[in-house]
Design a protein around this motif. Structure first.
Motif, mmCIF file in Angstrom:
data_model
loop_
_atom_site.group_PDB
_atom_site.id
_atom_site.type_symbol
_atom_site.label_atom_id
_atom_site.label_comp_id
_atom_site.label_asym_id
_atom_site.label_seq_id
_atom_site.Cartn_x
_atom_site.Cartn_y
_atom_site.Cartn_z
ATOM 1 N N ILE A 155 0.824 -1.213 0.000
ATOM 2 C CA ILE A 155 0.000 0.000 0.000
ATOM 3 C C ILE A 155 0.860 1.266 0.000
ATOM 4 C CG2 ILE A 155 -1.616 1.328 1.429
ATOM 5 C CD1 ILE A 155 -3.039 -1.283 1.957
ATOM 6 N N ASP A 156 2.025 1.185 0.623
ATOM 7 C CA ASP A 156 2.923 2.340 0.599
ATOM 8 C C ASP A 156 3.301 2.706 -0.834
ATOM 9 O OD1 ASP A 156 3.091 2.975 3.294
ATOM 10 O OD2 ASP A 156 4.673 1.516 3.664
ATOM 11 N N ILE A 157 3.576 1.689 -1.635
ATOM 12 C CA ILE A 157 3.960 1.951 -3.029
ATOM 13 C C ILE A 157 2.751 2.421 -3.830
ATOM 14 C CG2 ILE A 157 4.737 0.865 -5.175
ATOM 15 C CD1 ILE A 157 6.597 -0.865 -3.524
ATOM 16 N N LEU A 158 1.654 1.681 -3.740
ATOM 17 C CA LEU A 158 0.463 2.031 -4.518
ATOM 18 C C LEU A 158 -0.005 3.454 -4.221
ATOM 19 C CD1 LEU A 158 -1.459 -1.321 -4.096
ATOM 20 C CD2 LEU A 158 -0.724 -0.344 -6.282
ATOM 21 N N SER A 159 -0.025 3.805 -2.935
ATOM 22 C CA SER A 159 -0.553 5.120 -2.574
ATOM 23 C C SER A 159 0.410 6.239 -2.960
ATOM 24 C CB SER A 159 -0.830 5.171 -1.072
ATOM 25 O OG SER A 159 0.371 5.040 -0.343
ATOM 26 N N SER A 160 1.694 5.888 -3.149
ATOM 27 C CA SER A 160 2.643 6.959 -3.451
ATOM 28 C C SER A 160 2.398 7.564 -4.836
ATOM 29 C CB SER A 160 4.081 6.450 -3.323
ATOM 30 O OG SER A 160 4.355 5.548 -4.365
ATOM 31 N N TYR A 193 -5.775 7.768 -1.472
ATOM 32 C CA TYR A 193 -5.725 6.458 -2.125
ATOM 33 C C TYR A 193 -6.205 5.353 -1.177
ATOM 34 C CZ TYR A 193 -4.225 2.282 -4.512
ATOM 35 O OH TYR A 193 -4.240 1.042 -5.105
ATOM 36 N N LEU A 194 -5.696 5.402 0.047
ATOM 37 C CA LEU A 194 -6.041 4.352 1.006
ATOM 38 C C LEU A 194 -7.517 4.448 1.419
ATOM 39 C CD1 LEU A 194 -5.298 1.994 2.849
ATOM 40 C CD2 LEU A 194 -4.361 3.619 4.489
ATOM 41 N N LEU A 195 -7.988 5.679 1.604
ATOM 42 C CA LEU A 195 -9.398 5.844 1.983
ATOM 43 C C LEU A 195 -10.314 5.339 0.862
ATOM 44 C CD1 LEU A 195 -11.593 6.745 3.859
ATOM 45 C CD2 LEU A 195 -11.239 9.100 3.154
ATOM 46 N N ASP A 196 -9.911 5.594 -0.375
ATOM 47 C CA ASP A 196 -10.693 5.125 -1.511
ATOM 48 C C ASP A 196 -10.778 3.602 -1.494
ATOM 49 O OD1 ASP A 196 -12.083 5.609 -3.990
ATOM 50 O OD2 ASP A 196 -10.326 4.804 -5.006
ATOM 51 N N ALA A 197 -9.643 2.957 -1.203
ATOM 52 C CA ALA A 197 -9.627 1.493 -1.152
ATOM 53 C C ALA A 197 -10.533 0.992 -0.024
ATOM 54 C CB ALA A 197 -8.204 0.986 -0.949
ATOM 55 N N TYR A 198 -10.484 1.676 1.101
ATOM 56 C CA TYR A 198 -11.315 1.285 2.249
ATOM 57 C C TYR A 198 -12.794 1.456 1.921
ATOM 58 C CZ TYR A 198 -13.097 1.194 7.061
ATOM 59 O OH TYR A 198 -13.788 0.891 8.199
ATOM 60 N N ASN A 211 -8.391 -4.252 -5.510
ATOM 61 C CA ASN A 211 -8.347 -3.437 -4.299
ATOM 62 C C ASN A 211 -7.232 -4.015 -3.421
ATOM 63 O OD1 ASN A 211 -8.790 -2.448 -1.626
ATOM 64 N ND2 ASN A 211 -10.875 -1.886 -2.231
ATOM 65 N N PRO A 212 -6.221 -3.201 -3.097
ATOM 66 C CA PRO A 212 -5.059 -3.752 -2.377
ATOM 67 C C PRO A 212 -5.445 -4.376 -1.039
ATOM 68 C CG PRO A 212 -5.016 -1.345 -2.348
ATOM 69 C CD PRO A 212 -6.071 -1.758 -3.330
ATOM 70 N N LEU A 213 -6.523 -3.879 -0.428
ATOM 71 C CA LEU A 213 -6.907 -4.423 0.877
ATOM 72 C C LEU A 213 -7.429 -5.858 0.755
ATOM 73 C CD1 LEU A 213 -8.619 -1.244 2.395
ATOM 74 C CD2 LEU A 213 -6.421 -2.213 3.070
ATOM 75 N N HIS A 214 -7.918 -6.222 -0.439
ATOM 76 C CA HIS A 214 -8.375 -7.606 -0.641
ATOM 77 C C HIS A 214 -7.214 -8.586 -0.545
ATOM 78 C CE1 HIS A 214 -12.022 -6.156 -3.204
ATOM 79 N NE2 HIS A 214 -12.155 -5.901 -1.927
ATOM 80 N N LEU A 215 -6.023 -8.099 -0.944
ATOM 81 C CA LEU A 215 -4.871 -9.006 -1.025
ATOM 82 C C LEU A 215 -4.266 -9.310 0.338
ATOM 83 C CD1 LEU A 215 -3.071 -7.413 -4.106
ATOM 84 C CD2 LEU A 215 -4.674 -9.319 -4.068
#
Lengths: 281, 230
Positions: A155-160, A193-198, A211-215
């Motif tokens: 998530i650090d990379i994706l959100s950057s 980015y993270l809030l959108d995923a949530y 969605n990165p949180l699914h992984l």
């Protein structure tokens, strides 16, 4: 952009509410100038925040005028006009265009396709004014799409990527404030980015969207929330850190309201929904 | 030079007082406002001093509140912000590291890659530090390695990784005070710290009323128009 960065009217004074409204209407009018009614639909809270932040920092000469709004024909509305509201309108168009294009690419509805093609010309004019920002926005979508296709779960990379895009947009010109604005935008982008995923956790699952949180293999929603909330806090508090380094005095009350409180309103809605669903089970 | 004297403020003044004093001075000495001034160079020098003094004061105050000074990764803008190299801003990274380092040398020494990472971190170059760290083969990665990786990650804005690395460091060396200190600092940035206090003070909104109050009619109307048109 996503419209996550809104204010919490409950803890704004009457005067602050009026200012926020005047920025909102001012931005709406700038969008209308660029492309009529179809542009107004692009109006979102994130751009209002950008306009407020830059106006608070640079304190540009400001015009205030009242006008009759077609939507509220009975009463006069107050709107502001300054170079940063105008800048925020161009950024709004650039970012909305890119995100719309992305949605069409993902097989979005025909309506999106039509809107996208009708925005083409307006986008070109805004992007022509701020080529660096347009490039940054396109690059963000490209990098995010590539990483998602490779199923990157960091998530650090994706959100950057969203962070890099927003940091570019926060720096209107290179000066003694650039680095701090850059940092402020970077962390706000990561937060978004993270809030959108949530926020889209369930709907993404339904529609089989990445969605990165699914992984991350959470066994329930409260575990997922327990992971997300501290990380969101870590990102947004770095954003506040950078903001507090800037000598902003004007509108600082509204900006703090947004950064400490308003940014959580969409999170709170989703959290409540997720946790109450779980309790019912 | 005493930064408070440069700005003409006192230590007891509020942050807003400092910001106000800075604004007034920087407006007066801004190079753009003095293009035709015969003392242009002196004024530019003064402008630089004002900016340095302002940053110094704000960083000092941040340090006091237990906040970090993340540098903002990949920034291409030359303006230097205090990062890990600045002991006052980071609450003594070098100091903490030295203590740790001494302990390390007694046991198994420190690899050149890790030493390079330390130097990079001191200079606020977190991503280079991470590169150096990744050169260390996995079987050689000890507690200090994970600690340094955590510090570098935090500097790059990679908060999730920073959290993972420091947990691993503590797992390997549960009694190391440096690791614990850093972990606490990380968590202070996050949950339970000053930000949470501010969040509580401004209230925790449930968006139903907040997200629709500014111009809901407009959005509805536009959606309708939009749908009809298509």
């Amino acid at each position: 952009m996503f419209g996550f960065v809104n204010a919490n009217p409950k803890s704004l004074s009457e005067e602050e509410k009026a200012i926020y409204q005047a920025f909102y209407c001012g931005l709406c009018r700038e969008l209308k100038k660029r492309g009529g009614q179809k542009c107004e639909i692009l109006l979102n809270y994130d751009s209002v925040f950008l306009a407020l932040l830059l106006s608070g920092l640079y304190e540009p000469p400001e015009n205030s005028f009242s006008f009759k709004c077609a939507v509220h024909p009975l009463k006069n509305r107050e709107a502001y006009e300054n170079e940063f509201i105008s800048y925020a309108a161009d950024i709004d168009i650039i970012l909305s265009y890119e995100s719309l294009k992305d949605r069409v690419h993902d097989g979005g509805a025909l309506a999106y396709k039509k809107l996208l093609s009708s925005l083409e010309e307006i986008y070109r004019s805004s992007a022509g004014k701020y080529e660096d920002k347009a490039k940054a926005a396109a690059l963000c979508v490209k990098k995010t799409t590539e990483a998602e296709e490779e199923k990157v779960s960091d998530i650090d990379i994706l959100s950057s990527f969203t962070g890099e895009m927003l940091s570019e947009c926060f720096v209107r010109k290179k000066d003694e404030f650039s680095e701090k604005l850059f940092s402020c935008g970077f962390y706000l982008g990561k937060y978004i980015y993270l809030l959108d995923a949530y926020y889209d956790y369930l709907s993404d699952r339904k529609k089989h969207r990445f969605n990165p949180l699914h992984l991350m293999g959470f066994s329930n929603m409260s575990d997922m929330t327990d992971f997300t909330e501290p990380l969101l806090t870590a990102y947004i508090s770095e954003c506040v850190n950078a903001f507090e380094m800037l000598p902003v005095l004007t509108y600082s009350g509204i900006i703090r309201n947004i950064l400490y409180s308003g940014v959580w309103s969409r999170f709170n809605i989703a959290k409540k929904r997720y946790l109450s669903k779980e309790q019912k089970k | 030079m005493d930064p408070y004297k440069v700005l003409g403020v006192s230590r007891s003044d509020s942050d807003d007082d400092i910001k106000r004093a800075y604004r007034n001075l920087s407006r007066r000495y801004h190079p753009d406002a003095n293009l035709n001034n015969p003392n242009k160079d002196a004024i530019e020098e003064k402008f630089k001093q004002i900016n340095i003094a302002y940053d110094q004061i704000m960083n000092e105050r941040k340090g006091g509140a237990g906040q970090s000074a993340g540098r903002g990764p990949g920034s291409s803008y030359g303006y230097r912000q205090a990062g890990f190299s600045d002991d006052s801003a980071f609450g003594g990274f070098s100091d903490a590291f030295r203590r740790n380092n001494e302990r390390q040398q007694q046991s198994d020494g420190i690899s050149p890659e890790m030493q390079a990472a330390v130097n990079y971190i001191r200079n606020g170059r977190s991503s280079e530090a991470m590169h150096a760290l990744l050169e260390v083969p996995e079987y050689e990665r000890n507690g200090t390695w994970f600690y340094l990786a955590s510090v570098a990650s935090q500097g790059m804005g990679n908060m999730a990784n920073a959290q993972n690395f420091i947990s691993r460091a503590i797992q390997l060396e549960p009694n190391n005070p440096t690791f614990r200190e850093f972990s606490e600092r990380l968590n202070n940035i996050g949950a339970g710290g000053w930000y949470e206090t501010g969040r509580a003070a401004y209230g925790n909104p449930y968006g139903n009323n907040s997200s629709s109050s500014w111009c809901a009619d407009l959005i509805c109307m536009n959606l309708m128009c939009f749908c009809c048109r298509c």
